[in-house]
Structures are given as structure tokens and as C-alpha cells.
Design an enzyme around this catalytic site. Structure first.
Site, PDB file in Angstrom:
ATOM      1  N   GLU A  47       0.822  -1.206   0.000  1.00 34.10           N
ATOM      2  CA  GLU A  47       0.000   0.000   0.000  1.00 34.10           C
ATOM      3  C   GLU A  47       0.860   1.263   0.000  1.00 34.10           C
ATOM      4  O   GLU A  47       0.584   2.223  -0.723  1.00 34.10           O
ATOM      5  CB  GLU A  47      -0.920   0.011   1.225  1.00 34.10           C
ATOM      6  CG  GLU A  47      -1.901  -1.139   1.269  1.00 34.10           C
ATOM      7  CD  GLU A  47      -1.399  -2.313   2.087  1.00 34.10           C
ATOM      8  OE1 GLU A  47      -2.212  -2.942   2.782  1.00 34.10           O
ATOM      9  OE2 GLU A  47      -0.191  -2.591   2.032  1.00 34.10           O
ATOM     10  N   ALA A 150       7.680 -34.937  -9.788  1.00 33.89           N
ATOM     11  CA  ALA A 150       7.744 -34.837 -11.248  1.00 33.89           C
ATOM     12  C   ALA A 150       7.757 -36.243 -11.816  1.00 33.89           C
ATOM     13  O   ALA A 150       8.592 -37.070 -11.434  1.00 33.89           O
ATOM     14  CB  ALA A 150       8.996 -34.067 -11.682  1.00 33.89           C
ATOM     15  N   SER A 164      16.798 -41.074 -14.031  1.00 34.06           N
ATOM     16  CA  SER A 164      15.663 -40.156 -13.865  1.00 34.06           C
ATOM     17  C   SER A 164      15.898 -38.784 -14.481  1.00 34.06           C
ATOM     18  O   SER A 164      14.997 -37.939 -14.454  1.00 34.06           O
ATOM     19  CB  SER A 164      15.350 -39.981 -12.372  1.00 34.06           C
ATOM     20  OG  SER A 164      16.454 -39.407 -11.689  1.00 34.06           O
ATOM     21  N   ARG A 180      11.662 -23.491  -4.863  1.00 33.38           N
ATOM     22  CA  ARG A 180      12.624 -23.603  -3.762  1.00 33.38           C
ATOM     23  C   ARG A 180      12.889 -22.250  -3.111  1.00 33.38           C
ATOM     24  O   ARG A 180      13.022 -22.138  -1.889  1.00 33.38           O
ATOM     25  CB  ARG A 180      13.939 -24.189  -4.278  1.00 33.38           C
ATOM     26  CG  ARG A 180      13.856 -25.650  -4.666  1.00 33.38           C
ATOM     27  CD  ARG A 180      15.130 -26.107  -5.350  1.00 33.38           C
ATOM     28  NE  ARG A 180      15.066 -27.512  -5.752  1.00 33.38           N
ATOM     29  CZ  ARG A 180      15.970 -28.100  -6.522  1.00 33.38           C
ATOM     30  NH1 ARG A 180      17.010 -27.404  -6.985  1.00 33.38           N
ATOM     31  NH2 ARG A 180      15.839 -29.372  -6.838  1.00 33.38           N
ATOM     32  N   THR A 192      16.944 -40.470  -2.371  1.00 40.39           N
ATOM     33  CA  THR A 192      17.173 -39.462  -3.412  1.00 40.39           C
ATOM     34  C   THR A 192      18.609 -38.962  -3.382  1.00 40.39           C
ATOM     35  O   THR A 192      19.223 -38.745  -4.426  1.00 40.39           O
ATOM     36  CB  THR A 192      16.188 -38.290  -3.224  1.00 40.39           C
ATOM     37  OG1 THR A 192      14.846 -38.765  -3.389  1.00 40.39           O
ATOM     38  CG2 THR A 192      16.459 -37.184  -4.234  1.00 40.39           C
ATOM     39  N   LEU A 200      20.023 -29.281  -4.782  1.00 37.50           N
ATOM     40  CA  LEU A 200      18.825 -28.705  -4.170  1.00 37.50           C
ATOM     41  C   LEU A 200      19.006 -27.232  -3.848  1.00 37.50           C
ATOM     42  O   LEU A 200      18.551 -26.730  -2.818  1.00 37.50           O
ATOM     43  CB  LEU A 200      18.424 -29.491  -2.918  1.00 37.50           C
ATOM     44  CG  LEU A 200      18.119 -30.976  -3.135  1.00 37.50           C
ATOM     45  CD1 LEU A 200      17.841 -31.674  -1.806  1.00 37.50           C
ATOM     46  CD2 LEU A 200      16.942 -31.165  -4.082  1.00 37.50           C
ATOM     47  N   ARG A 203      18.864 -21.635  -8.437  1.00 37.27           N
ATOM     48  CA  ARG A 203      19.724 -21.084  -9.499  1.00 37.27           C
ATOM     49  C   ARG A 203      18.925 -20.143 -10.389  1.00 37.27           C
ATOM     50  O   ARG A 203      17.721 -20.271 -10.545  1.00 37.27           O
ATOM     51  CB  ARG A 203      20.320 -22.224 -10.325  1.00 37.27           C
ATOM     52  CG  ARG A 203      21.254 -23.128  -9.501  1.00 37.27           C
ATOM     53  CD  ARG A 203      21.970 -24.164 -10.347  1.00 37.27           C
ATOM     54  NE  ARG A 203      21.109 -25.246 -10.794  1.00 37.27           N
ATOM     55  CZ  ARG A 203      20.754 -26.280 -10.030  1.00 37.27           C
ATOM     56  NH1 ARG A 203      21.165 -26.346  -8.775  1.00 37.27           N
ATOM     57  NH2 ARG A 203      19.974 -27.247 -10.512  1.00 37.27           N
ATOM     58  N   GLU A 284      10.689 -32.750  -1.366  1.00 38.69           N
ATOM     59  CA  GLU A 284      11.162 -33.131  -2.701  1.00 38.69           C
ATOM     60  C   GLU A 284      11.693 -34.555  -2.652  1.00 38.69           C
ATOM     61  O   GLU A 284      12.736 -34.862  -3.207  1.00 38.69           O
ATOM     62  CB  GLU A 284      12.253 -32.167  -3.190  1.00 38.69           C
ATOM     63  CG  GLU A 284      11.745 -30.868  -3.763  1.00 38.69           C
ATOM     64  CD  GLU A 284      12.732 -30.220  -4.714  1.00 38.69           C
ATOM     65  OE1 GLU A 284      13.165 -30.882  -5.675  1.00 38.69           O
ATOM     66  OE2 GLU A 284      13.083 -29.052  -4.485  1.00 38.69           O
ATOM     67  N   GLY A 286      11.631 -38.865  -2.974  1.00 44.80           N
ATOM     68  CA  GLY A 286      11.247 -39.886  -3.931  1.00 44.80           C
ATOM     69  C   GLY A 286       9.949 -40.536  -3.496  1.00 44.80           C
ATOM     70  O   GLY A 286       9.187 -39.978  -2.693  1.00 44.80           O
TER      71      GLY A 286
END
Length: 363
Positions: A47, A150, A164, A180, A192, A200, A203, A284, A286
Site C-alpha cells: 500500500e 515430477a 531419472s 525452492r 534421493t 537442491l 539457481r 522433494e 522420492g
């Protein structure tokens, strides 16, 4: 208001503030727009930014904002004071702010006492859901849990041989970095870490910092050369282990936390996140981590990205496994689902534990 809702969600989340955007309308023309763009601006208000952008055109104007203006001191004065000083004639906001400090001093009552017209409830549900994590933290005082997965079109996350990379396309992977950047911590399983050795990190978003990492590793098997250690100090990597794990060497690179039991309890994991002041948790993992979190009914939001690939194979790894349900009626269902294109991929997101049920609108 729809434009403001879209604008509020762009960029990096200014946590601990909610995502807000505001506009000044004078003679049916937008003369000023404001939002908080980056984390470092937390404590500023959309505002106030919109009023500054409008300059001398605020007198007699209408201010629109997606969240009720604040009435309390934080790092800066209450924005209702700036609204009054600017000579605003009318304020329209979408949803009430559940912050107890705001509820103790209603913006509507204060502004009306200053002769300003106030209307609320415009696109209220959309505005509520857009700031669901903030709403939950203010009311329930517990972290908001998002589970991201995913898969291929047939629900696979990896081939039988473990390959994968990469199932989803470039735009989907870019979106993950934004995701992230808007979370405090990423929860991931040891499977994982061993299979993919991910960093992780965030970027291509210069203003963002890397979220912390919480590794669920009952036996302390996280390799010392894992990439999660590369751009984080030991306080940013927490490894939850069981009582029998040997972590003498691992403790040089990470903060070791011994769990009370294995397999780990999701209520304990969430309590651990809350004690670290992590309020936005991104899973995140598996199949095992993703499935166990959903089955434990702790996930608030699911983000599922599907690539137009068919991997097949009875031994390929699936995204959501477990024992399944015995009736279609018992299936987990996403509420308020949204579907988007991410290049060739399809992204579906929606809520479990419908926020409109588990968070009541403040009185």
C-alpha cells in the site's frame, strides 16, 4: 483485483510478510501500483509503495489491495496511517488478515472512523488460497507443507535402473528453482541423495537464498561428498538419523539430529521444522518420502508435474506408491486444483486438507 492477485505471486516471497500487491485508482485510471518484491523488503508494505508511486494523485482516490491493510507497528509504521495521510477516499481489499495484531485492531473499523469507505471480500477465496501458508502460520502456528513430484505421464519418476534425468523439461525445472526460493527448507530422503546426488539449490534467481536441507537418513548413510554440502554451511544441512547411526564424521559437515524412533514420524518431522522456525516446508522426496507424507495426511498442497512421456515397466519407480485405497471414494482428492502448461509439461497443483475447512475466517 485479479491483476493484483497475479502480481502479488510474482517474484520471490517476502516472508515473513504475506504476498501483497496494491493499486491506486483515480478517476478510473490506475495511477500507482506497489508490491514487495524481495525478501530484503520484508517490513515494507504494498500500500505504501502504491501511494508513493501515485504521488499527488492519491487525494480522493481508491486503494485496492489483496489483503487487509495492517494496523500495527512492525519494522515500519502501520500502513493505515499512510492511507489516511494520503487522503484516500475508499479502500477495497480481498481478504481479512488473520494476524492477531491486526485482529486486535480492525483496519475496517479504523479507516471508517477516519471517514474512509471500506469494502472487502472481492475475490476473497482466491486471495485466501494465494496466501495459504501465511494464513496457516498466523492461525494454526504450524508449518505449511508442500509436496512436489515430477513424473512421466504414466506416473513414473525413474526407470528400473534408476535413471531419472531428466523426465520433465527446461521450463518445469526452472519453475522448481522459483519454488525452492519461496520455501525455508527442503525435506528429502536418503534414497534421493544416494540415487541423484542433487544440490537442491536455487539457481538463476539472483535475489534468492538457498533453502535449508533436512535429510531423512535413519542409518547416517549420507556421503560426505554429497553436493548438498557444496553451497551450505553445517547449520543449513540437518540430517535426521536413528539412534544406532554412526555420525561422528558426518557431524563435521551437517547438524545431526537424532530421531526418537525409526521409521520417522511425520508429526515429529513437522515439529522439528517448527522448532527451526521453518514455516514453509517443501518435500522433494522420492516415492517413499512422498508417499509416506501423503499417507500421514500432513501435506497441505501437492504440486505434480507430468511430462508427455510413457516410461512403462513394472519395475520402474512410481511417484506415489504405498498400499493404495480399496475404493475410489477413498482416493485423495485435490481441492481448488489449477492446471498450467510448462513448455511441453503439465503442472497440476491443489490442496489437501482444504484450507477453507481447516482455517476459519477470522471474526
Amino acid at each position: 483485483m485479479r491483476t493484483l492477485l497475479r502480481l502479488a505471486k510474482t517474484g520471490t516471497h517476502p516472508w515473513p510478510n504475506p504476498c501483497t500487491a496494491a493499486a491506486i485508482i483515480h478517476n478510473d485510471t490506475v495511477v500507482g501500483i506497489g508490491k514487495v518484491l524481495i525478501v530484503e523488503q520484508a517490513g515494507q508494505y504494498a500500500e505504501v509503495a502504491a501511494i508513493a508511486a501515485a504521488g499527488d494523485k492519491t487525494k480522493g482516490a481508491t486503494l485496492m489491495v489483496n489483503l487487509e491493510p495492517c494496523t500495527h507497528w512492525g519494522r515500519t509504521p502501520p500502513c493505515v496511517d499512510a492511507i489516511v495521510r494520503a487522503g484516500i477516499r475508499e479502500v477495497i481489499y480481498a481478504v481479512s488478515d488473520p494476524n492477531p495484531k491486526v485482529r486486535a485492531s480492525s483496519a475496517t473499523q479504523y479507516l471508517m472512523s477516519q471517514g474512509i469507505q471500506v469494502r472487502s471480500g472481492l475475490l476473497e477465496t482466491d486471495a485466501f488460497l494465494d496466501n495459504a501458508a501465511f494464513m496457516k502460520q498466523m492461525i494454526a502456528k504450524t508449518p505449511f507443507i508442500t509436496a512436489k513430484i515430477a513424473t512421466s505421464l504414466d506416473g513414473k519418476i525413474a526407470l528400473a535402473n534408476g535413471e531419472s534425468k531428466y523426465i520433465t523439461g527446461t521450463k518445469s525445472r526452472q519453475y522448481v528453482h522459483q519454488l525452492r526460493a519461496n520455501h525455508d527448507v527442503i525435506v528429502v530422503g536418503i534414497g534421493t541423495i544416494l540415487a541423484d546426488d542433487p544440490m537442491l539449490t536455487v539457481r538463476d534467481i539472483p535475489t534468492a537464498k538457498h533453502p535449508a536441507i533436512l535429510v531423512l537418513d535413519a542409518h547416517g548413510r549420507t556421503p560426505l561428498q554429497s553436493r548438498i554440502f557444496e553451497e551450505r554451511n553445517p547449520s543449513q544441512v540437518l540430517i535426521l538419523v536413528g539412534a544406532e547411526a554412526d555420525t561422528d564424521t558426518l557431524s563435521q559437515k551437517a547438524t545431526i539430529i537424532q530421531g526418537p524412533q525409526t521409521p520417522f514420524s511425520w508429526p515429529h518431522i513437522i515439529d522439528l521444522c517448527a522448532k527451526q522456525d521453518w514455516t514453509r516446508v517443501l518435500i522433494e522426496g522420492g516415492e517413499q518420502v512422498f508417499t509416506s507424507a501423503l499417507d500421514a495426511q500432513v501435506v497441505d498442497k501437492v504440486i505434480w508435474c507430468m511430462a508427455p512421456l510413457l516410461l512403462g515397466g513394472k519395475n520402474s519407480f512410481v511417484g506415489y506408491g504405498g498400499n493404495g485405497v480399496s475404493r475410489i471414494a477413498d482416493a485423495k482428492q485435490l481441492t481448488h486444483p489449477k492446471v498450467r502448461r510448462m513448455g511441453p509439461d503439465i503442472l497440476i497443483e491443489g490442496f489437501l486438507n482444504n484450507p477453507l475447512n481447516w482455517i476459519k475466517e477470522p471474526s
